[in-house]
Motif scaffolding. Sequence first.
Motif, PDB file in Angstrom:
ATOM      1  N   VAL A 128       0.801  -1.228   0.000  1.00  0.00           N
ATOM      2  CA  VAL A 128       0.000   0.000   0.000  1.00  0.00           C
ATOM      3  C   VAL A 128       0.832   1.275   0.000  1.00  0.00           C
ATOM      4  CG1 VAL A 128      -2.055  -1.013   1.036  1.00  0.00           C
ATOM      5  CG2 VAL A 128      -0.249  -0.110   2.524  1.00  0.00           C
ATOM      6  N   LYS A 139       3.189  -8.064  -5.465  1.00  0.00           N
ATOM      7  CA  LYS A 139       1.997  -8.922  -5.558  1.00  0.00           C
ATOM      8  C   LYS A 139       2.320 -10.215  -6.303  1.00  0.00           C
ATOM      9  CE  LYS A 139      -1.154  -4.959  -5.692  1.00  0.00           C
ATOM     10  NZ  LYS A 139      -2.055  -4.158  -6.546  1.00  0.00           N
ATOM     11  N   GLU A 173      -6.875  -2.157  -1.830  1.00  0.00           N
ATOM     12  CA  GLU A 173      -6.338  -3.146  -2.776  1.00  0.00           C
ATOM     13  C   GLU A 173      -7.416  -4.166  -3.123  1.00  0.00           C
ATOM     14  OE1 GLU A 173      -3.728  -3.432  -4.528  1.00  0.00           O
ATOM     15  OE2 GLU A 173      -2.584  -1.731  -3.732  1.00  0.00           O
ATOM     16  N   TRP A 176      -6.626  -6.780  -5.885  1.00  0.00           N
ATOM     17  CA  TRP A 176      -5.651  -7.791  -5.457  1.00  0.00           C
ATOM     18  C   TRP A 176      -6.297  -8.810  -4.529  1.00  0.00           C
ATOM     19  CZ3 TRP A 176      -2.413  -7.786  -0.643  1.00  0.00           C
ATOM     20  CH2 TRP A 176      -1.449  -8.810  -0.666  1.00  0.00           C
TER      21      TRP A 176
END
Length: 232
Positions: A128, A139, A173, A176
């Motif tokens: 973040v 990621k 996120e 994700w």
Amino acid sequence: MISERERDYLQTTLRMNPMFESGELLTLRRTLLQKERLDHEDAIANDDRRTQRDALRAHIRIIQRDFWKLPIDQLDQLIGALETKNFPELGPVANRLRTVAKCRVDFPKLGQTPGMDMGLFNAFKTIVVLPPGDAVRVKSQFARSIPDKKHLKAIQKGVQVVQREFPHLMELEKDWFTTLSNMTRVSATAQSNATGLESVKNALSSIFELPWYTWWIAAMVIKAILLTTQRP
């Protein structure tokens, strides 16, 4: 080495007669010098702008590096000093830091919530505050590091915790987290590494579980070999 502008100036003035065209020659000379001065000023301005951009980037990197260690008031001061109006390419990163800073106090609560996977939590905290490109790499690395379905289920349970208990953090996120929730299998590389490690553990375990007489026989064989090698 002369510039193209200077070359054009010379080619033009050499064809002129200073006796009859002195005024035009002076005008051309004045124009050339004025343009060179403006170019010099532009170069200085560009250098200043580059220096300011580099300083702003360094400022952002300091915030990213110390984001989770700084006291809230100091963090707010550093973020408040970010001025990106003249550098719009850095605006999204600065805005992201401002957004995350507003909810930083909730991250320790998330980490202490039952069912939260700490691997997911630590990756989330890292992602973040990173620039988009770096965040994508983290990621990807995180997804490849999931060793087996057991760990994947624990991570997906952690995603549910974020979604249920801290929906505003989920929004940071969301794509994700959704991707992780929809995963059905782990990386072949990670699974292979995990399987290999488990095989080594099993092999070592089986060795130490051998019957006592197997160890006695092995010791006798080694002793015999040593005695043989010591004979003249």
